[in-house]
Design a protein around this motif. Structure first.
Motif, short mmCIF file in Angstrom:
data_model
loop_
_atom_site.label_atom_id
_atom_site.label_comp_id
_atom_site.label_asym_id
_atom_site.label_seq_id
_atom_site.Cartn_x
_atom_site.Cartn_y
_atom_site.Cartn_z
N VAL A 149 16.61 7.36 -3.51
CA VAL A 149 16.79 6.64 -2.43
C VAL A 149 15.90 7.00 -0.75
N LEU A 150 14.62 6.24 -1.53
CA LEU A 150 14.12 6.52 0.39
C LEU A 150 14.06 4.64 0.74
N GLY A 151 13.97 4.30 2.40
CA GLY A 151 14.05 3.01 2.77
C GLY A 151 12.72 2.78 3.44
N ALA A 152 12.56 1.81 3.85
CA ALA A 152 11.45 1.67 5.02
C ALA A 152 11.34 2.35 6.54
N HIS A 210 0.76 -1.21 -0.12
CA HIS A 210 -0.12 0.52 -0.34
C HIS A 210 1.01 1.17 -0.49
N ASN A 211 2.23 1.38 0.73
CA ASN A 211 2.87 2.36 0.74
C ASN A 211 3.44 2.45 -0.67
N MET A 212 3.99 1.64 -1.82
CA MET A 212 4.97 1.30 -2.50
C MET A 212 3.14 1.82 -3.38
N ALA A 213 2.08 1.12 -3.69
CA ALA A 213 1.41 2.41 -4.30
C ALA A 213 1.15 3.30 -4.65
N ALA A 214 1.24 3.78 -2.97
CA ALA A 214 0.88 5.42 -3.73
C ALA A 214 2.15 6.31 -3.39
N ILE A 215 2.86 5.51 -3.30
CA ILE A 215 4.69 6.16 -3.79
C ILE A 215 4.56 6.22 -5.05
N ILE A 216 4.38 5.26 -6.42
CA ILE A 216 4.05 4.87 -7.17
C ILE A 216 3.32 5.98 -8.24
N ARG A 217 2.57 6.39 -7.38
CA ARG A 217 1.02 7.43 -7.61
C ARG A 217 1.65 9.04 -7.53
N THR A 218 2.33 9.06 -6.35
CA THR A 218 3.32 10.41 -6.25
C THR A 218 4.78 10.47 -7.59
N ALA A 219 5.34 9.05 -7.63
CA ALA A 219 6.15 9.27 -8.40
C ALA A 219 5.61 10.06 -9.49
N SER A 220 4.98 8.66 -10.82
CA SER A 220 3.86 9.58 -11.62
C SER A 220 3.79 11.11 -11.32
N PHE A 221 2.88 11.33 -10.47
CA PHE A 221 2.49 12.85 -10.56
C PHE A 221 3.76 13.79 -10.67
N TYR A 222 5.05 13.22 -10.31
CA TYR A 222 5.94 14.13 -10.36
C TYR A 222 6.94 13.93 -11.66
N ALA A 228 7.79 10.09 1.09
CA ALA A 228 8.44 10.54 -0.82
C ALA A 228 7.82 11.79 -1.59
N ALA A 229 6.91 11.93 -0.96
CA ALA A 229 6.37 13.09 -1.41
C ALA A 229 6.94 14.56 -1.10
N VAL A 230 7.25 14.51 0.78
CA VAL A 230 8.01 15.34 0.70
C VAL A 230 9.30 15.71 -0.10
N ALA A 231 10.04 14.35 -0.64
CA ALA A 231 11.35 14.53 -0.69
C ALA A 231 11.28 15.06 -1.99
N GLU A 277 8.87 16.93 -4.13
CA GLU A 277 9.10 18.59 -3.40
C GLU A 277 9.94 18.95 -3.63
N LYS A 278 10.78 18.39 -2.28
CA LYS A 278 12.42 19.20 -2.02
C LYS A 278 13.43 19.11 -3.29
N ILE A 279 13.31 18.24 -4.05
CA ILE A 279 13.87 17.53 -4.63
C ILE A 279 13.95 18.70 -5.82
N PHE A 280 12.84 18.71 -6.36
CA PHE A 280 12.18 18.87 -8.03
C PHE A 280 11.44 20.08 -8.04
N ASN A 281 10.73 20.86 -6.70
CA ASN A 281 10.62 22.10 -6.95
C ASN A 281 11.14 22.97 -8.30
N VAL A 282 10.18 23.23 -9.74
CA VAL A 282 10.72 24.22 -10.04
C VAL A 282 11.07 25.25 -9.86
N ASN A 283 9.93 25.97 -8.74
CA ASN A 283 9.86 27.62 -8.08
C ASN A 283 11.12 27.65 -7.06
N ASP A 284 12.22 26.42 -6.68
CA ASP A 284 12.46 26.64 -5.37
C ASP A 284 13.94 26.88 -5.14
#
Length: 250
Positions: free
Chosen positions: A201-204, A115-127, A238-241, A243-250
């Motif tokens: 790279v994210l860990g458990a 379930h965590n993996m599914a949520a991460i993959i959805r967010t990765a697709s968004f980014y 994962a979502a925060v990371a 946004e932190k790395i790939f926020n184009v407005n940062d």
């Protein structure tokens, strides 16, 4: 080829649109048919089997049991059977890394909760990530709840299941990727320049990054708590990371 059992109207719609999917068997109620037609602009160009709401749940329960999945009521009155999408292996990952157009990847270390993996993959697709890499021995596929939570993200996100994540991280570095691990123990909280090619790279949640992967990454940074809670669910982290790395407005 193994078959996926997919639930969730949006997830089903995205699977039906995916040219890598085939051999569809769709089962649904009247209400689900109405909802699914909306996803296709009114036309559903596939054969399907109609059931009453009660009959659909009974048939789904049998399907779950045949695959040793824990049954809970099928949401939205529909489920889909179709051929699974083949995951890439290390050789295919090496080819992906050689493409100059590949710039944004995600690696999951010891993240076993689907379930965590599914949520991460959805967010990765968004980014706009181009692939997710993980390492799971004897991996037998995803349960229906995974597809519901991924909400179509699985259909657009190539997955690579490799024998060793630390070796995959080394391969990334050899192909000019900056590999960025996240750990609450790191004193570094940001990177100065936005990398052209990078892999997060994210860990458990419980154990974080493994020692082998921790030794392999180029940099390790932390997400700083601003309150009393010092850690995050890995899918939220994962979502925060991202946004932190790939926020184009940062």
């Amino acid at each position: 080829m193994n078959r996926d059992l997919i639930v969730g109207i949006h997830s089903i719609a995205e699977a039906l649109k995916n040219p890598m999917r085939s051999n569809f068997e769709l089962y649904l109620t009247d209400d689900a048919l109405t909802d699914l037609r909306k996803e296709f602009g009114g036309n559903l160009k596939i054969d399907y089997q109609m059931y009453s709401p009660h009959k659909l749940q009974e048939e789904a329960k049998k399907e779950y049991a045949s695959r040793d999945f824990k049954f809970s009521r099928v949401p939205s009155g529909a489920y889909l059977l179709c051929d699974e999408i083949q995951m890439g292996q290390m050789a295919e990952l090496q080819q992906l890394l050689k493409k100059e157009s590949t710039t944004r990847l995600l690696a999951l270390d010891q993240v076993t909760d689907v379930h965590n993996m599914a949520a991460i993959i959805r967010t990765a697709s968004f980014y706009g990530f181009e692939a997710v890499i993980f390492s799971r021995k004897n991996f037998s596929g995803f349960p229906p709840s995974y597809f519901r939570i991924a909400s179509g993200g699985h259909e657009s996100m190539p997955l690579y299941n490799v024998p060793s994540l630390s070796k995959a991280v080394t391969a990334l570095k050899n192909n000019n990727f900056l590999t960025i691990g996240f750990s609450e123990h790191s004193k570094i909280t940001k990177i100065d320049d936005k990398p052209i090619r990078s892999c997060l790279v994210l860990g458990a949640e419980e154990s974080g990054l493994s020692h082998a992967v921790m030794r392999s990454v180029d940099k390790c940074i932390s997400l700083v708590s601003q309150g009393s809670i010092k850690s995050l669910n890995v899918s939220v982290a994962a979502a925060v990371a991202m946004e932190k790395i790939f926020n184009v407005n940062d």
